[in-house]
Write a protein that holds these residues in place. Sequence first.
Motif, short mmCIF file in Angstrom:
data_model
loop_
_atom_site.label_atom_id
_atom_site.label_comp_id
_atom_site.label_asym_id
_atom_site.label_seq_id
_atom_site.Cartn_x
_atom_site.Cartn_y
_atom_site.Cartn_z
N VAL A 109 -23.94 -8.08 18.65
CA VAL A 109 -24.16 -8.28 17.22
C VAL A 109 -25.58 -7.82 16.93
CG1 VAL A 109 -24.15 -9.88 15.29
CG2 VAL A 109 -22.67 -10.31 17.24
N SER A 110 -25.70 -6.73 16.18
CA SER A 110 -27.02 -6.18 15.92
C SER A 110 -27.20 -5.86 14.45
CB SER A 110 -27.23 -4.90 16.75
OG SER A 110 -26.23 -3.94 16.46
N GLY A 111 -28.42 -6.05 13.98
CA GLY A 111 -28.74 -5.65 12.62
C GLY A 111 -28.77 -4.14 12.50
N VAL A 112 -28.34 -3.63 11.36
CA VAL A 112 -28.28 -2.18 11.14
C VAL A 112 -29.37 -1.78 10.15
CG1 VAL A 112 -26.85 -0.24 10.42
CG2 VAL A 112 -25.79 -2.21 11.54
N VAL A 134 -20.81 -5.19 14.81
CA VAL A 134 -20.20 -6.06 15.82
C VAL A 134 -19.34 -5.21 16.75
CG1 VAL A 134 -18.67 -8.02 16.21
CG2 VAL A 134 -20.19 -8.01 14.24
N ASP A 135 -19.55 -5.35 18.04
CA ASP A 135 -18.77 -4.61 19.04
C ASP A 135 -18.35 -5.54 20.16
OD1 ASP A 135 -18.69 -1.91 18.06
OD2 ASP A 135 -20.81 -1.72 18.59
N VAL A 136 -17.16 -5.31 20.72
CA VAL A 136 -16.69 -6.04 21.90
C VAL A 136 -16.16 -5.01 22.89
CG1 VAL A 136 -15.07 -7.74 22.81
CG2 VAL A 136 -16.09 -8.08 20.54
N TYR A 137 -16.61 -5.11 24.13
CA TYR A 137 -16.17 -4.20 25.18
C TYR A 137 -15.69 -4.99 26.39
CZ TYR A 137 -18.48 -0.26 22.84
OH TYR A 137 -18.86 0.73 21.95
N LYS A 141 -14.74 -0.02 27.76
CA LYS A 141 -13.66 0.17 26.80
C LYS A 141 -13.85 -0.76 25.60
CE LYS A 141 -8.63 -0.15 26.27
NZ LYS A 141 -7.34 -0.52 26.93
N LYS A 142 -14.00 -0.15 24.42
CA LYS A 142 -14.11 -0.95 23.21
C LYS A 142 -12.77 -1.59 22.91
CE LYS A 142 -15.92 -0.80 18.50
NZ LYS A 142 -16.57 0.04 17.46
N THR A 143 -12.77 -2.89 22.62
CA THR A 143 -11.53 -3.65 22.47
C THR A 143 -11.56 -4.47 21.20
OG1 THR A 143 -11.37 -3.82 24.89
CG2 THR A 143 -9.97 -5.28 23.59
N ASP A 144 -10.54 -4.32 20.36
CA ASP A 144 -10.44 -5.11 19.14
C ASP A 144 -9.73 -6.43 19.43
OD1 ASP A 144 -11.74 -3.46 17.33
OD2 ASP A 144 -9.94 -2.28 16.93
N VAL A 145 -10.40 -7.52 19.15
CA VAL A 145 -9.79 -8.85 19.28
C VAL A 145 -10.21 -9.68 18.07
CG1 VAL A 145 -9.71 -8.85 21.81
CG2 VAL A 145 -11.76 -9.69 20.63
N THR A 194 -10.27 -9.03 12.83
CA THR A 194 -9.48 -8.61 13.99
C THR A 194 -9.94 -7.26 14.52
OG1 THR A 194 -7.82 -7.64 12.53
CG2 THR A 194 -7.44 -9.90 13.28
N HIS A 195 -11.01 -6.73 13.98
CA HIS A 195 -11.54 -5.47 14.50
C HIS A 195 -13.06 -5.48 14.36
CE1 HIS A 195 -11.05 -4.89 10.18
NE2 HIS A 195 -11.97 -3.96 10.24
N GLN A 196 -13.70 -4.68 15.17
CA GLN A 196 -15.15 -4.64 15.20
C GLN A 196 -15.67 -3.47 14.36
OE1 GLN A 196 -13.43 -5.48 18.58
NE2 GLN A 196 -13.53 -7.21 17.18
N SER A 197 -16.73 -3.72 13.61
CA SER A 197 -17.22 -2.69 12.71
C SER A 197 -18.52 -3.17 12.08
CB SER A 197 -16.18 -2.40 11.62
OG SER A 197 -16.58 -1.29 10.82
N TYR A 198 -18.88 -2.56 10.92
CA TYR A 198 -20.02 -3.01 10.14
C TYR A 198 -19.57 -4.10 9.16
CZ TYR A 198 -23.08 0.93 11.45
OH TYR A 198 -23.86 1.82 12.13
N TYR A 199 -20.41 -5.13 9.03
CA TYR A 199 -20.15 -6.20 8.07
C TYR A 199 -21.41 -6.44 7.25
CZ TYR A 199 -15.96 -6.72 10.78
OH TYR A 199 -14.77 -6.46 11.41
#
Length: 398
Positions: A109-112, A134-137, A141-145, A194-199
């Motif tokens: 989780v990082s500020g953009v 937000v990213d999960v690996y 392998k990037k994984t959406d959870v 349910t997916h990782q991206s920018y928020y």
Amino acid sequence: GKAVQIPVTVKDTTVTVKLDDKTTETLIEDALSAASGDSAATPVVTLDISTIAAAETVQLDVDAAEAFSEANVSVSVKFPIGDITLDPPALADLAETTDVGTTPVTVSVSGVPMKDLKGMQAAQVKGYETVVNVDVYVGDKKTDVSLTISLPYTLKANEDPAAVCVWHMADSGKLTKLNGVYDAQTGMITFTVTHQSYYVVGYDPVALWENIFTDVNPGDWFYDAVAYANFYGYVDGSNNEYKPLENLSRAEFVTLVWKLEGQPAPAGTNPFADVPDAAWYTNAVIWAAENGIVNGDGSGNFNPGKDISRQEMITLLYNYILYKGYDIPAYQNAQYTDGADVSSWAAAAVNALADAGVLNGFAETSLLPAQNANRAELAQIFMDFLRLIAGRQKEGAR
């Protein structure tokens, strides 16, 4: 439950937490015990790395994730910028992606920074508080959870907690509002994805808008745009209807741009034979004509009741930008499958606003430049246009 100290390794922004079997078992037992007295409580192990200022990433072994999921215990990570919680099904999904127990599960989780935003992204988030990635690996392998995310927002004087919002931001810059719940006591807005991206988290008074339109409903692609345009008084309806699919006339759109300028009185005389001296749109049309925003048809007529086309609407907005002296950033090299269908007189306008990202939410791959524009499309392009010009005024411009 209890607080325990667990050794970690810190390298740059990554915190690696190595849980041996005994420690994992102890944490699970404590989480289950803490939740046992409350039927509504969810057993959770919280890893608090919020005091490590540079921490943006935490790593766990897959075998630890599997152990927590099998015990029906969630894992929550407190970062300096916010909290991420993985429930047992999410942990199980991560564990199933590999057979190697020491493979790391990485949550970031990082500020953009604004300089890292692309296309219309920077324009869309102007004035909002926080943008995070937000990213999960699992391994590489990037994984959406499924994730539950909590991000901070500090209420300012006279702000309503109900207007604190969170959005998912696409690569195009399009913002999709999520069902976030803001807690004024903790200063955090919590939402599930349910997916990782920018928020994006920010304060949006449009969230307080009271929908009076029976033909505009949550879930409609144009709902947020109509709310925005109506909340700020740019568009109206009649008989509790907005009529989103109704075509828009040239007079209606010019009047909208005139409202944006503050409804100034025209300085000149009426140049059009088909524009009455006292119609609801007369001052708007005269003002727009004398400032080069609209032209007639070459025969002395304006055709106020004629449906406006998409390329005409884009050209009027472009002409308004030229009138104001606004700087138009070229964020991208937009391409449309029917770009060759754009009339020569509209090409400069279409290219400029497309490259600025204003047309991202208005047109996907086909622009359909000669097609009549409806009121839903008006709201969408107008909202994106206002986002674009915020803070874009050149020195010395009107």
